[in-house]
Design an enzyme around this catalytic site. Structure first.
Site, short mmCIF file in Angstrom:
data_model
loop_
_atom_site.label_atom_id
_atom_site.label_comp_id
_atom_site.label_asym_id
_atom_site.label_seq_id
_atom_site.Cartn_x
_atom_site.Cartn_y
_atom_site.Cartn_z
CE LYS A 466 -4.15 34.64 26.85
NZ LYS A 466 -4.39 33.18 27.12
CB THR A 467 3.03 38.62 27.77
OG1 THR A 467 3.03 38.73 28.92
CG2 THR A 467 2.17 39.75 27.24
CB SER A 564 -3.78 36.58 22.78
OG SER A 564 -3.52 35.45 23.54
CD1 TRP A 669 8.43 26.05 24.72
CD2 TRP A 669 10.43 24.89 25.17
NE1 TRP A 669 9.38 26.41 24.04
CE2 TRP A 669 10.46 25.83 24.14
CE3 TRP A 669 11.47 23.80 25.17
CZ2 TRP A 669 11.65 25.89 23.14
CZ3 TRP A 669 12.69 24.06 24.36
CH2 TRP A 669 12.61 25.16 23.37
CE LYS A 685 5.19 23.74 16.13
NZ LYS A 685 5.95 23.64 15.29
N GLY A 686 0.95 26.81 17.77
CA GLY A 686 -0.30 26.11 17.43
C GLY A 686 -1.48 26.73 17.74
NE ARG A 687 -1.25 33.08 17.12
CZ ARG A 687 -0.79 34.19 16.25
NH1 ARG A 687 -1.21 34.29 15.23
NH2 ARG A 687 0.16 34.97 16.79
CE LYS A 688 -5.77 23.70 21.50
NZ LYS A 688 -6.45 23.05 22.62
CE1 TYR A 689 -5.19 33.46 18.42
CE2 TYR A 689 -5.92 32.24 20.30
CZ TYR A 689 -5.09 33.03 19.70
OH TYR A 689 -3.88 33.58 20.36
#
Length: 734
Positions: A466-467, A564, A669, A685-689
């Site tokens: 998760k990085t 995350s 990207w 970008k744009g987290r869903k949580y």
């Protein structure tokens, strides 16, 4: 055997199925009779059997034959003359140059074999003289004027003849040649040594290896030795070599390898050799280490092998570092060397002189090997039990020295029991540490020529999870000189070799995930497994197999990484993550449910960056490790890729600024392709949580404070820049 034994070779082969004692008695009787028969027809002398009334009947000179039998009374056994014995003719008549008297060298008055020899002579009406086997300078007088005193010489133990001092050996040999006298010798040294060693080493048993193709493939005398050894088959332990002593790593087809083993197994059954010991040894250590999978599979299929041994793991030298390991259900035990090799067959010709061998035994390296290793396995060669019998000499002397100078209690165990004992003492050695076979010439020589070390990766992307490691994996794949591994059915783009059960499948399994190298020198293989970073075993395993590899890790704010991961588990319907809030997970106590604490560890522990980085730096030089800013990888991947290309030393460089574009609508990207097409690769970008709650942020800031400080110190020592998120965290800490 020497002399007349060669005349019996055909007969012995016909009766080799008889019991040993019967075979030996018949052999000796026929040999002895053949001597007299040959003499009769060779010289045309007429012999007569005459009753002697308790003495030897013969010519006037006969009494003189025995006049000097009174010499050396302290060492001679009584001379016996039996009625009806062969009578010698007049001295020199018909060209006979020896008296009809057999000289018998026995071990003692009461030795069993010596008594059996005497019984045969007496039942055959032969005159004989018995004498304790001579030491230095004690050879009896062999001639009387121009006449030989003995027509045949028998040694109960042929080793006494072999080990005669040079003067007496030359004297006896010259006598036998000049007077046409044969020597019969019996050899039971291996069995006798085993029995002798059992006095000090309970259950000591020689474990004999066999390659059936070479049975009865030597000289006639050697073939007789084969039969003699097999007549004692139940006295020893036995293990299979290869049928033709071929090296297993030369067999690339497991079926062909198994066929060779079946030939050896058929030979064993035909000759009553036990096949249930569960132990085998490969010629020249081939296939044991480095591991040849076909050997292990064939061993289990044909023989049910459970234990083997080698000197090669992890390396031959230094010997004190040899260890055991388990692979594919077979325990591999470390084997030691004892200073004996195929060419060390004569005591006086031992390299450096015989004193060097004695030094090894009497307080030297061999003594220390046994002293410092609770379990010692030695393997010697057939040649060490011929000639000067250095194998027997070495171990009898070693045991005697150990008994004199130590309080060690020695014992012998069968191989399977020995393996259990070894791994009870050293349980951590069950797990192997695979090495690059090309880093050790000996290993490379016994590794399949169809395999190549060029198939190993030169770069590992180790995470943590998760990085951004998957995005980096895709960016690297855009470079024409960089080639990733084939996907895994279970773990997708990750092999997860160094940190899990896949490691025990061996390096052959690992290499199959990479293509065969092309002829170009620009091939640069890499693999990405994000779970390597915080694994307690991956760093050591990777460095042992890939010591020259480059390592890339990507670090983001550990609090963000923890959150995350929690959301990742919720997205995959983890019941624990669905049941508990993020704050409940990270603040769980020691008395919380086990599954909750497991999830807590997976959220928090990978973020202890400094601890995990130190582990990798214990095995790789800092110049081999590159730490990337995960935040920068999201926002400026092209700049990060420029830095990576320089770190890897790639000759051909790619301008990622020209092939990467960000799609703000999708938040991905994308790779620019020909014709204006794009291929979107990863999310930026744009987290869903939802955002992390303030209480959790505060808790994690405090939880990671000291870890982040230690990480900054570590990066400073490495000479690498601090990630932007780490600089911000340090400012808040102040």
């Amino acid at each position: 055997m020497l002399g007349c034994v060669s005349r019996l070779r055909r007969l012995v082969r016909l009766v080799h199925h008889l019991p040993l004692q019967t075979s030996l008695l018949l052999l000796f009787l026929f040999c002895t009779v053949s001597v007299f028969v040959s003499a009769y027809f060779l010289y045309g002398v007429k012999r007569e059997l005459e009753p002697s009334g308790g003495g030897v009947a013969g010519s006037e000179g006969a009494p003189a034959i025995y006049d000097d039998l009174r010499a050396s009374p302290s060492r001679l056994l009584p001379v016996r003359a039996v009625s009806g014995g062969l009578a010698g003719g007049e001295g020199g008549r018909g060209g006979v140059r020896t008296n009809p008297l057999v000289l018998v060298f026995v071990e003692s008055q009461y030795s069993q074999l010596g008594q059996e020899i005497v019984a045969i002579l007496e039942s055959g009406r032969f005159h004989y003289r018995t004498e304790i086997s001579p030491g230095k300078g004690d050879m009896p007088t062999l001639t009387d004027k121009e006449r030989g005193r003995f027509t045949l010489v028998i040694y109960e133990n042929i080793l006494k003849y072999v080990n005669l001092d040079a003067w007496n050996r030359e004297l006896l040999d010259k006598y036998c040649v000049e007077y046409g006298v044969g020597i019969i010798g019996f050899f039971k040294a291996l069995l006798e040594t085993q029995r002798a060693l059992r006095n000090n080493v309970p259950n000591f048993t020689f474990n004999l290896g066999f390659s059936g193709k070479f049975f009865h493939a030597g000289s006639d005398e050697e073939d007789l030795g084969d039969d003699l050894l097999l007549s004692y088959v139940k006295e020893f332990w036995w293990f299979p070599h290869m049928w033709s002593h071929m090296q297993p790593h030369l067999f690339h087809n497991q079926s062909v390898l198994a066929e060779q083993m079946l030939l050896n197994k058929r030979f064993a059954r035909e000759h009553g050799i036990p096949t249930n010991m569960g132990y085998a040894v490969a010629p020249h250590h081939s296939g044991v280490y480095p591991v040849h999978l076909q050997l292990y599979d064939a061993w289990k299929k044909v023989w049910g092998i459970r234990v083997t041994s080698t000197e090669e793991y992890p390396h031959l030298k230094p010997a004190r570092f040899r260890r055991g390991f388990t692979h594919s259900g077979i325990s591999v035990l470390p084997r030691q060397t004892c200073g004996l090799f195929t060419h060390t067959i004569f005591y006086k010709e031992y390299p450096g002189g015989p004193n060097e061998l004695d030094k090894l035994i009497n307080g030297g390296e061999l003594f220390l090997t046994v002293l410092l290793n609770p379990i010692s396995i030695f393997m010697t060669h057939l040649s060490n039990y011929g000639n000067d019998r250095l194998g027997l000499y070495t171990f009898k002397s070693l045991v005697a020295f150990l008994q004199t100078w130590t309080n060690l209690r020695l014992q012998t165990l069968p191989p399977v029991q020995l393996a259990h004992r070894y791994y009870n003492l050293f349980p951590n050695e069950k797990d192997p540490l695979w090495q690059d076979p090309c880093e050790d010439k000996r290993h490379k020589d016994i590794w399949s020529k169809e395999k190549t070390c060029d198939r190993f990766p030169k770069l590992l992307v180790i995470g943590p999870q998760k990085t951004g490691s998957t995005a980096l994996y895709l960016f690297l794949g855009m470079h024409p000189d960089l080639t990733s591994n084939y996907p895994n059915k279970e773990t997708f783009e990750e092999i997860q070799f160094f940190n899990g059960h896949n490691y025990h499948r061996g390096i052959d399994w690992y290499m199959e995930y990479f293509p065969l190298p092309s002829n170009t020198s620009s091939d640069y293989y890499f693999e990405k497994s994000a779970s390597y970073f915080d694994s307690e075993v991956a760093a050591e395993r990777a460095a042992t197999l890939l010591p020259k590899a480059k390592i890339i890790t990507i670090l983001i704010n550990p609090a963000d990484r923890a959150y995350s991961w929690y959301q990742h588990q919720r997205a995959h319907d983890d019941p624990v993550a669905l049941k508990y809030s993020f704050h409940d997970v990270i603040t769980a106590t020691h008395d919380s449910p086990v599954k909750l604490r497991v999830l807590q560890n997976r959220c928090l522990v990978p973020g202890w960056y400094a601890i995990h980085m130190e582990r990798w730096l214990n095995h790789y030089h800092s110049s081999q490790v590159l730490v990337l800013d995960g935040q920068q990888l999201k926002t400026e991947p092209a700049s990060v890729m420029d830095r990576i290309q320089k770190f890897l030393g790639l000759v051909n460089t790619v301008n990622y600024h020209n092939i990467l574009a960000f799609d703000p609508k999708k938040g991905f990207w994308c790779q620019l392709l020909e014709g204006g097409k794009t291929k979107c690769l990863g999310k930026s970008k744009g987290r869903k949580y939802p955002d992390m709650d303030p209480e959790s942020q505060s808790f994690l800031r405090e939880h990671y404070r000291d870890h982040n400080i230690e990480l900054s110190k570590l990066l400073y020592r490495m000479g690498q820049p601090l990630p932007s998120w780490l600089r911000e965290q340090l400012i808040h800490t102040r």
